[in-house]
Design a protein around this motif. Structure first.
Motif, short mmCIF file in Angstrom:
data_model
loop_
_atom_site.label_atom_id
_atom_site.label_comp_id
_atom_site.label_asym_id
_atom_site.label_seq_id
_atom_site.Cartn_x
_atom_site.Cartn_y
_atom_site.Cartn_z
N TYR A 153 0.82 -1.21 0.00
CA TYR A 153 0.00 0.00 0.00
C TYR A 153 0.86 1.27 0.00
CZ TYR A 153 -3.61 3.36 1.31
OH TYR A 153 -4.45 4.44 1.34
N SER A 154 1.86 1.31 0.86
CA SER A 154 2.74 2.48 0.91
C SER A 154 3.53 2.63 -0.39
CB SER A 154 3.71 2.39 2.09
OG SER A 154 3.01 2.45 3.31
N ALA A 155 3.93 1.52 -0.98
CA ALA A 155 4.65 1.57 -2.25
C ALA A 155 3.78 2.21 -3.33
CB ALA A 155 5.08 0.17 -2.65
N LYS A 156 2.54 1.76 -3.40
CA LYS A 156 1.59 2.30 -4.39
C LYS A 156 1.39 3.80 -4.18
CE LYS A 156 -3.24 1.81 -5.79
NZ LYS A 156 -4.46 0.99 -5.63
N LEU A 157 1.09 4.20 -2.95
CA LEU A 157 0.85 5.61 -2.68
C LEU A 157 2.10 6.47 -2.84
CD1 LEU A 157 -1.96 4.70 -1.89
CD2 LEU A 157 -1.84 6.29 0.02
N SER A 158 3.27 5.89 -2.62
CA SER A 158 4.49 6.66 -2.80
C SER A 158 4.66 7.08 -4.26
CB SER A 158 5.72 5.87 -2.32
OG SER A 158 6.15 4.93 -3.28
N ARG A 159 4.20 6.25 -5.17
CA ARG A 159 4.26 6.60 -6.60
C ARG A 159 3.13 7.57 -6.95
NH1 ARG A 159 7.44 6.01 -10.69
NH2 ARG A 159 6.11 4.76 -12.01
N GLN A 160 1.92 7.28 -6.46
CA GLN A 160 0.77 8.11 -6.80
C GLN A 160 0.89 9.53 -6.24
OE1 GLN A 160 -2.48 5.74 -5.26
NE2 GLN A 160 -2.80 4.76 -7.24
N HIS A 161 1.38 9.66 -5.02
CA HIS A 161 1.39 10.95 -4.33
C HIS A 161 2.76 11.63 -4.34
CE1 HIS A 161 -2.36 9.83 -1.74
NE2 HIS A 161 -2.56 9.67 -3.04
N ASN A 162 3.83 10.86 -4.30
CA ASN A 162 5.18 11.42 -4.16
C ASN A 162 6.06 11.22 -5.37
OD1 ASN A 162 4.61 9.84 -1.20
ND2 ASN A 162 4.71 12.06 -1.23
N ILE A 167 5.20 -5.87 -3.47
CA ILE A 167 5.56 -4.46 -3.29
C ILE A 167 6.04 -3.87 -4.60
CG2 ILE A 167 7.20 -2.90 -2.16
CD1 ILE A 167 7.02 -4.85 0.30
N VAL A 168 6.94 -4.56 -5.28
CA VAL A 168 7.47 -4.11 -6.57
C VAL A 168 6.34 -3.93 -7.58
CG1 VAL A 168 8.85 -4.84 -8.57
CG2 VAL A 168 9.80 -5.03 -6.25
N LYS A 169 5.44 -4.89 -7.66
CA LYS A 169 4.33 -4.84 -8.63
C LYS A 169 3.43 -3.63 -8.38
CE LYS A 169 1.63 -7.07 -11.74
NZ LYS A 169 1.29 -6.06 -12.73
N GLU A 170 3.03 -3.43 -7.13
CA GLU A 170 2.17 -2.27 -6.81
C GLU A 170 2.87 -0.96 -7.14
OE1 GLU A 170 -1.09 -1.89 -5.64
OE2 GLU A 170 -1.24 -4.01 -6.14
N TRP A 171 4.14 -0.89 -6.82
CA TRP A 171 4.92 0.33 -7.06
C TRP A 171 5.01 0.61 -8.56
CZ3 TRP A 171 10.27 1.20 -8.62
CH2 TRP A 171 10.73 2.49 -8.32
N LEU A 172 5.33 -0.41 -9.33
CA LEU A 172 5.47 -0.23 -10.78
C LEU A 172 4.15 0.07 -11.47
CD1 LEU A 172 8.03 -3.03 -11.64
CD2 LEU A 172 8.44 -0.56 -11.62
N ASP A 173 3.07 -0.52 -10.99
CA ASP A 173 1.76 -0.33 -11.62
C ASP A 173 1.12 1.03 -11.29
OD1 ASP A 173 1.96 -2.80 -12.79
OD2 ASP A 173 0.52 -3.78 -11.46
N ALA A 174 1.56 1.65 -10.22
CA ALA A 174 0.98 2.94 -9.82
C ALA A 174 1.52 4.06 -10.69
CB ALA A 174 1.29 3.21 -8.34
N GLU A 175 0.70 5.08 -10.88
CA GLU A 175 1.10 6.24 -11.67
C GLU A 175 0.92 7.50 -10.84
OE1 GLU A 175 -0.70 6.50 -15.51
OE2 GLU A 175 -0.46 4.35 -15.89
N GLU A 197 -0.27 10.89 -9.71
CA GLU A 197 -1.57 11.51 -9.93
C GLU A 197 -1.49 13.00 -10.25
OE1 GLU A 197 -3.78 10.51 -6.41
OE2 GLU A 197 -4.17 8.48 -7.12
N GLY A 198 -0.35 13.62 -10.00
CA GLY A 198 -0.19 15.04 -10.31
C GLY A 198 -1.09 15.92 -9.47
N GLU A 199 -1.63 16.97 -10.07
CA GLU A 199 -2.52 17.94 -9.44
C GLU A 199 -1.97 18.40 -8.09
OE1 GLU A 199 -6.63 16.85 -9.65
OE2 GLU A 199 -6.42 16.15 -11.71
N ARG A 200 -2.73 18.23 -7.01
CA ARG A 200 -2.30 18.73 -5.70
C ARG A 200 -0.98 18.10 -5.27
NH1 ARG A 200 -5.97 14.70 -4.16
NH2 ARG A 200 -5.36 13.49 -2.34
N HIS A 201 -0.73 16.87 -5.73
CA HIS A 201 0.53 16.20 -5.38
C HIS A 201 1.70 16.82 -6.15
CE1 HIS A 201 -1.94 13.35 -3.29
NE2 HIS A 201 -2.58 13.03 -4.40
N GLY A 202 1.44 17.30 -7.35
CA GLY A 202 2.48 17.95 -8.15
C GLY A 202 3.02 19.18 -7.45
N LYS A 203 2.14 19.94 -6.84
CA LYS A 203 2.56 21.14 -6.10
C LYS A 203 3.48 20.74 -4.96
CE LYS A 203 0.84 24.84 -3.21
NZ LYS A 203 -0.27 25.34 -2.42
N ARG A 204 3.18 19.65 -4.30
CA ARG A 204 4.00 19.20 -3.17
C ARG A 204 5.36 18.70 -3.64
NH1 ARG A 204 -1.36 16.41 -0.96
NH2 ARG A 204 -2.28 18.27 -0.03
#
Length: 148
Positions: free
Chosen positions: A90-99, A119-127, A129-136
């Motif tokens: 879960y953290s791997a996925k969100l690290s890609r989506q948000h960070n 963990i590797v699969k979730e991380w690689l499959d996540a994209e 998301e930009g927008e508010r995360h892009g600003k961060r």
């Protein structure tokens, strides 16, 4: 994708499994060492992989040490790197989506090979998301620039 991978002597046992899995997923993988179980220092390999990713020679990187912590700290010292250490998907996925992380690290003393693959699969499959995360991400880059 082109993926750079590295470890220390503790992570070397898990590394071939992850390389094989990444290749099964269709990625081109380059191993930056080490190539024996002789004691070594994780900052050497964290830096090597991080420099390759930061220079855009590789799309992403994967790092393995005992806990994933030391090698990820080392990688994060390289300008432009956002390495995350994860022990669950879960953290791997969100690290890609948000960070928009570009290096994934984990510990061979913390997780087994099947969990590492998840963990590797979730991380690689996540994209990202930009927008508010892009600003961060821009704010993080500004901090990095201020402290160079």
């Amino acid at each position: 994708m082109k993926i750079a991978i590295g470890s220390d002597h503790v992570g070397i046992e898990l590394k071939p499994t992850i390389i094989e899995y990444l290749e099964e997923l269709g990625h081109q993988v380059t191993d930056f060492g080490p190539f024996s179980a002789e004691r070594t220092d994780y900052p050497v390999y964290g830096k090597k992989v991080a420099q390759e990713v930061a220079s855009k020679n590789f799309d992403l990187g994967v790092l393995i040490c005992g806990t994933g912590v030391g090698i990820s700290i080392s990688a994060n010292k390289v300008h432009g790197i956002r390495a995350v250490v994860c022990s669950e998907p879960y953290s791997a996925k969100l690290s890609r989506q948000h960070n928009n992380t570009n290096i994934l690290a984990f510990g061979s003393r913390v997780i087994g090979s099947e969990l590492a693959k998840m963990i590797v699969k979730e991380w690689l499959d996540a994209e990202f998301e930009g927008e508010r995360h892009g600003k961060r991400i821009e704010m993080i880059a500004e901090i990095e620039e201020e402290n160079q």
